[in-house]
Design a protein around this motif. Structure first.
Motif, mmCIF file in Angstrom:
data_model
loop_
_atom_site.group_PDB
_atom_site.id
_atom_site.type_symbol
_atom_site.label_atom_id
_atom_site.label_comp_id
_atom_site.label_asym_id
_atom_site.label_seq_id
_atom_site.Cartn_x
_atom_site.Cartn_y
_atom_site.Cartn_z
ATOM 1 N N LEU A 29 17.978 -35.686 19.320
ATOM 2 C CA LEU A 29 17.314 -35.810 18.038
ATOM 3 C C LEU A 29 18.352 -35.598 16.938
ATOM 4 N N PHE A 30 18.460 -36.536 16.040
ATOM 5 C CA PHE A 30 19.411 -36.409 14.931
ATOM 6 C C PHE A 30 18.678 -36.281 13.606
ATOM 7 N N LEU A 31 19.117 -35.323 12.807
ATOM 8 C CA LEU A 31 18.693 -35.248 11.412
ATOM 9 C C LEU A 31 19.817 -35.844 10.574
ATOM 10 N N VAL A 32 19.504 -36.869 9.810
ATOM 11 C CA VAL A 32 20.522 -37.533 9.000
ATOM 12 C C VAL A 32 20.170 -37.362 7.530
ATOM 13 N N GLU A 33 21.053 -36.700 6.794
ATOM 14 C CA GLU A 33 20.784 -36.509 5.368
ATOM 15 C C GLU A 33 21.351 -37.649 4.550
ATOM 16 N N VAL A 34 20.492 -38.222 3.711
ATOM 17 C CA VAL A 34 20.931 -39.298 2.817
ATOM 18 C C VAL A 34 20.736 -38.862 1.370
ATOM 19 N N MET A 35 21.337 -39.617 0.441
ATOM 20 C CA MET A 35 21.244 -39.221 -0.962
ATOM 21 C C MET A 35 19.823 -39.367 -1.494
ATOM 22 N N GLY A 36 19.551 -38.713 -2.623
ATOM 23 C CA GLY A 36 18.231 -38.746 -3.222
ATOM 24 C C GLY A 36 17.736 -37.346 -3.540
ATOM 25 N N ARG A 37 18.172 -36.810 -4.690
ATOM 26 C CA ARG A 37 17.734 -35.466 -5.054
ATOM 27 C C ARG A 37 16.286 -35.461 -5.522
ATOM 28 N N ASP A 38 15.930 -36.502 -6.261
ATOM 29 C CA ASP A 38 14.587 -36.540 -6.832
ATOM 30 C C ASP A 38 13.766 -37.726 -6.330
ATOM 31 N N ALA A 39 14.475 -38.764 -5.873
ATOM 32 C CA ALA A 39 13.779 -39.974 -5.471
ATOM 33 C C ALA A 39 13.985 -40.244 -3.994
ATOM 34 N N GLU A 90 14.393 -24.565 18.019
ATOM 35 C CA GLU A 90 13.685 -23.383 18.528
ATOM 36 C C GLU A 90 12.294 -23.726 19.018
ATOM 37 N N ASN A 91 11.692 -24.722 18.384
ATOM 38 C CA ASN A 91 10.305 -25.035 18.713
ATOM 39 C C ASN A 91 10.114 -26.201 19.666
ATOM 40 N N MET A 92 11.201 -26.881 19.990
ATOM 41 C CA MET A 92 11.077 -27.985 20.941
ATOM 42 C C MET A 92 12.221 -27.932 21.943
ATOM 43 N N ASP A 93 11.943 -27.379 23.093
ATOM 44 C CA ASP A 93 12.981 -27.239 24.111
ATOM 45 C C ASP A 93 13.581 -28.574 24.526
ATOM 46 N N GLU A 94 12.755 -29.599 24.428
ATOM 47 C CA GLU A 94 13.139 -30.885 25.009
ATOM 48 C C GLU A 94 14.332 -31.514 24.334
ATOM 49 N N TYR A 95 14.612 -31.124 23.112
ATOM 50 C CA TYR A 95 15.630 -31.839 22.356
ATOM 51 C C TYR A 95 16.856 -30.986 22.078
ATOM 52 N N GLU A 96 18.015 -31.617 22.210
ATOM 53 C CA GLU A 96 19.188 -31.108 21.519
ATOM 54 C C GLU A 96 19.151 -31.723 20.131
ATOM 55 N N VAL A 97 19.319 -30.932 19.103
ATOM 56 C CA VAL A 97 19.258 -31.448 17.739
ATOM 57 C C VAL A 97 20.661 -31.463 17.128
ATOM 58 N N ARG A 98 20.992 -32.539 16.461
ATOM 59 C CA ARG A 98 22.279 -32.654 15.776
ATOM 60 C C ARG A 98 22.039 -33.037 14.316
ATOM 61 N N VAL A 99 22.982 -32.657 13.466
ATOM 62 C CA VAL A 99 22.863 -32.952 12.038
ATOM 63 C C VAL A 99 24.014 -33.848 11.599
ATOM 64 N N SER A 100 23.719 -34.826 10.769
ATOM 65 C CA SER A 100 24.781 -35.608 10.143
ATOM 66 C C SER A 100 24.467 -35.779 8.657
ATOM 67 N N VAL A 101 25.399 -35.345 7.818
ATOM 68 C CA VAL A 101 25.229 -35.478 6.369
ATOM 69 C C VAL A 101 26.096 -36.655 5.930
ATOM 70 N N LEU A 102 25.465 -37.750 5.532
ATOM 71 C CA LEU A 102 26.267 -38.958 5.285
ATOM 72 C C LEU A 102 27.188 -38.819 4.083
ATOM 73 N N GLY A 103 26.726 -38.152 3.047
ATOM 74 C CA GLY A 103 27.606 -37.833 1.937
ATOM 75 C C GLY A 103 28.176 -39.009 1.171
ATOM 76 N N HIS A 104 29.419 -38.860 0.743
ATOM 77 C CA HIS A 104 29.978 -39.744 -0.273
ATOM 78 C C HIS A 104 30.212 -41.175 0.170
ATOM 79 N N ILE A 105 30.212 -41.448 1.468
ATOM 80 C CA ILE A 105 30.403 -42.853 1.867
ATOM 81 C C ILE A 105 29.313 -43.729 1.259
ATOM 82 N N GLN A 106 28.170 -43.118 0.920
ATOM 83 C CA GLN A 106 27.052 -43.888 0.381
ATOM 84 C C GLN A 106 27.324 -44.474 -1.007
ATOM 85 N N ARG A 107 28.290 -43.919 -1.721
ATOM 86 C CA ARG A 107 28.556 -44.387 -3.088
ATOM 87 C C ARG A 107 29.538 -45.558 -3.129
ATOM 88 N N GLY A 108 30.308 -45.731 -2.049
ATOM 89 C CA GLY A 108 31.393 -46.694 -2.106
ATOM 90 C C GLY A 108 31.114 -47.972 -1.342
#
Lengths: 328, 328, 328, 328
Positions: free
Chosen positions: C168-178, C244-262
């Protein structure tokens, strides 16, 4: 002892190739590192004759490592093929206090450079840049790796259509004399057949092979065809020939053409360009001339220009074998 | 004389890398070419233990050469770390008439494979696949070239912002123990500084260097930082440290993360995968076991698994030198 | 009747966005077409104050339509927030015979421009450029379409790993308000869940949803998370909570960050930039001021700057619905 | 009241387009969401006649949203052009309890579908998918946005060579009857001239324009030529004509060809496909038939199939104007 080099001119000549800008950058940066002046020459040998020069410093080449083409531009020069033209070129260099020259290009570039260097006793070093990978003494030329990626990405797109429609595609890639692009991109793109200049498989054997493929359950096929392929038919004739002899397939042709020369260089080509550019400046500093800076077994090597331009393209038999096995 | 191999199992294990699918394809196609049965194992060593098998023929692997990841999937197996687990794995192979095994992965994969092969006398050959390029005896591992391209393309995007805003960016790339990705992508992306695990340049020298850059007229900068870099600060701390000590710069951090593992493989990786996959099948046919199929000086080579996994990452000093010169 | 415009200044301000260069090019070319002089201003409003100007003609903007970032550069200007600063800016424009101004940027840029235009009676037109698509009165802002493609390409790569490892991947994308980027890229990347600032689904409902997905046979998952998401946990805390709540998954995080602007702008953004740039010049010629040039229903429209910067991001409920349905 | 739909068949027909897989996925997922069975039909209308069916559930379409082409494949069916063929098709649907049909394709697909639906009283809805964007009543067809990006990326590469060599390139793009691809990609790629089927600018005016460009200082040029362009010369004849009449330029031709049909869909096309796929299922559920699901002003709309296939491609005059202005 070699005379100290104080001002190096750099030019690009012949067909452009991805990585040329990265090589110019490395030359300029190495000059800056060693406190040597660097003179950019626009439009290759013609620019030498027209004294179309520009002073380059470390900041002149910022943000170009990732750009295709060559910002110094390239052109064919008929004037440089004459002794008079070369004399003017030499006088221009002297008038601008240039005491060494780096030429970036392929065999035509090296042939001219070799002659010029001998006639006028100016230290000259070549950097191999051509997508065709047809220079001796270097494992890779600049632009070749990028071109392979461009070709496989294009064929990946074509394969979407081929497999959606159960079609046979003939895809023409660059390579008049050398099959390196066809063979590598053919393996990389999972082509069923690869036709190269170094061998003539014969159109009948091609048909046999396609029929065998069909029997093993292949429903679509890609055939990669090098420009200089030897079947005696051009790619459109080849397509008609196959269509006439194999009812099962609709055949389509795609000529990839000039997109293969452009594009942002791959990391491989950028690193290679950086090594070769630094190597060229250092070779001149060490009194070398009449050589090409190549890469062999991952190390920078010096190769006589005469050797570099010797024409003896050989097929990589091991790669041919891998192509045959992986396309069953 | 080696017993004739009739059924080869293939699995992928450890972190995925671009080119794994292309390698599986080459193994399957080579088996087909030589009339050997091929058994795919899902989810690495765990799949061996759970007998999660699938028969693969030449058509099973169509249209996968260009796909990232591994269709056989990969997982960590705690069970395979026990003798009991490995015994079950072996029994499953025997029960399915598999008489040889090809494992595609990195050093963890090879360590497990080496042990398994010795304990149970089953011929086993490894194919190096990891974006980190940290395996001995092979010039390249599968996925490394693709990862370099992914990284330089990402940094090219970041540079758009860096140069638009005159900013300093710290970009973290993979490489806990080896600086190969950082060093090559750093040169390829035109980074001003490159921090790698194999050396600690010290934060003061970093500041000095940045100040020198600033003086030479650089208005924006990229610093490529390998995960395992040795400054003692994490990348966010490093950013704060620079910002505190250099008023001139706004500093930003970008952690490239998992995008580096994925993506369609480069032509280089697809061709390499094809060579290694064919080489692995042929090695087994020739009675080899306990080896990795590597590439050295563009030729397929056999390397003892024990040698392959020996940890002695060395910095490429020549490349370090080129990096320093081209970043002036 | 409106005074004839003879010299238009153009600047980029705020965060850079792909398409800014294409918009500058269109402004310059339109000026050339209508025989109006064009003055480039470096570094946004700060460049106005420092009179950091350059004359631009049609050839000045060759080969930039495909480049990310902004060659005029962008910076924050504290000075421009003062009346004194704006007075100097105005005097500089007058001293250089500039009689109108085009500002390319987002809401901050428009707020400053609106004030400046009112205080000093200089015609001013805005072009919306921000990857966040958070400007009122235009269907699209420059850079938004490109950013969406950058995000889905990045998540495509991450999915290779996710599906190879059943993670399971959590991917953060830009958008503070929208949530526009998150919602569109989430649908485009086939995300299982999409967390946006405009709603708080609650962490328990998220867990419920993930458990339902698991039951339907999903073996890997991507959750797209907008920066400004409202769960009250940051993305790393969210990952821990799920693990913690789902044994079935290894969870990973990816923050896409500044590549989104270029990155090189998409065709959509290049065409949009061309329309808006031409529209801005023509609006000034027609005596307009204090407006933004937007695109609505594929037509160029004029929107009051005051309206454009009004903050009322609304979730696209139809898109939310499509996301829910296609992620079953 | 409309009869409740319980089983929807979906097929792709005609030339493939990026986004077809994403549309199939959305149809399948929407069926799953609403507890409707979904039947995939291989190879378009021919598959209807041959009962080449497959049951599809939500998991059948995992990891295809980003793939070009169509996994259901597409083919031309002569049999379906006969009443007998269509009768068999209908009987096959009934025999498999299919009570509605979604067809994804272009005008040929819709023409066949319209006829079939009327003859056999089976509810049928169309989804517009063709890179040519030549369907009435929808602002965008699936694949069009992706094709535009493919074209501008290819021309970006060609421009590297054009500007390195001061050359003129003629680039042929798709569009037999409609100039949308040429016009948009021409603007996006910064082309100097754009030749489209909807107007014949005349070869003399073309020459005049090129000469004017040359005078303004342009040293290289790209001319984008739609397949169906009306000069009366094919692209190679056009190149010769220009070369004969303008000494200053070396002219080169590149025919982009089939790469334009393939490739991973853009985010725009993926989102569009998701909206249209959901919209198609919901339209059938609401008793609609004989319509196409289109997008207009960013909203899903219903368009009579008869209207959708009406041939009245009109040039976008505003875009033509923007092209002329930005190419000065």
């Amino acid at each position: 002892m070699a005379k100290k080099i104080t001002n190096i001119a750099v030019l690009t000549s012949g067909g452009d190739a991805p990585g040329m800008n990265a090589a110019i950058r490395a030359v300029v940066r190495a000059c800056s590192f060693y406190n040597i002046e660097c003179t950019g020459v626009y439009r290759g040998y013609q620019g030498l004759i027209e004294a179309d020069f520009i002073k380059l410093d470390a900041r002149s080449v910022r943000n170009i490592i990732n750009k295709g083409g060559t910002f110094l531009k390239s052109t064919r020069s008929l004037d440089f093929k004459t002794k008079e033209g070369r004399k003017i070129a030499y006088d221009n260099l002297k008038a601008n206090n240039v005491d060494a020259l780096i030429v970036i290009g392929g065999d035509g570039t090296f042939t001219g450079g070799q002659l010029f260097s001998q006639e006028f006793d100016i230290p000259l070093v070549g950097i191999p840049a051509t997508i065709d990978n047809d220079i001796n003494g270097t494992d890779y030329t600049l632009g070749y790796d990028t071109a392979l990626n461009t070709v496989v990405e294009a064929i990946d797109k074509i394969r979407d259509t081929a497999s959606s429609h159960n079609r046979l595609f003939l895809v023409e890639v660059m390579g008049r004399d050398a099959g390196d692009i066809a063979l590598n991109s053919g393996i990389g793109a999972g082509a069923e057949e690869i036709l190269i200049p170094e061998e003539d498989m014969g159109t009948e054997r091609l048909l046999d092979s396609l029929k065998r493929s069909k029997k093993t359950g292949k429903t679509s096929s890609i055939i990669v065809v090098a420009e200089g392929e030897k079947s005696g038919k051009n790619i459109f004739e080849l397509a008609s020939y196959i269509e006439e002899n194999m009812d099962e397939y609709e055949v389509r042709v795609s000529v990839l053409g000039h997109i293969q020369r452009g594009g942002s260089p791959s990391c491989f080509d950028r690193v290679l360009a950086s090594k070769l550019g630094v190597g060229a400046v250092e070779a001149l500093m060490n009194g070398k001339s009449g050589i090409m800076i190549g890469i062999h077994h991952q190390k920078v090597v010096h190769v006589d220009l005469v050797t570099a331009i010797k024409d003896d393209s050989k097929i990589d038999n091991e790669l041919r074998r891998v192509a045959d096995i992986t396309s069953v």
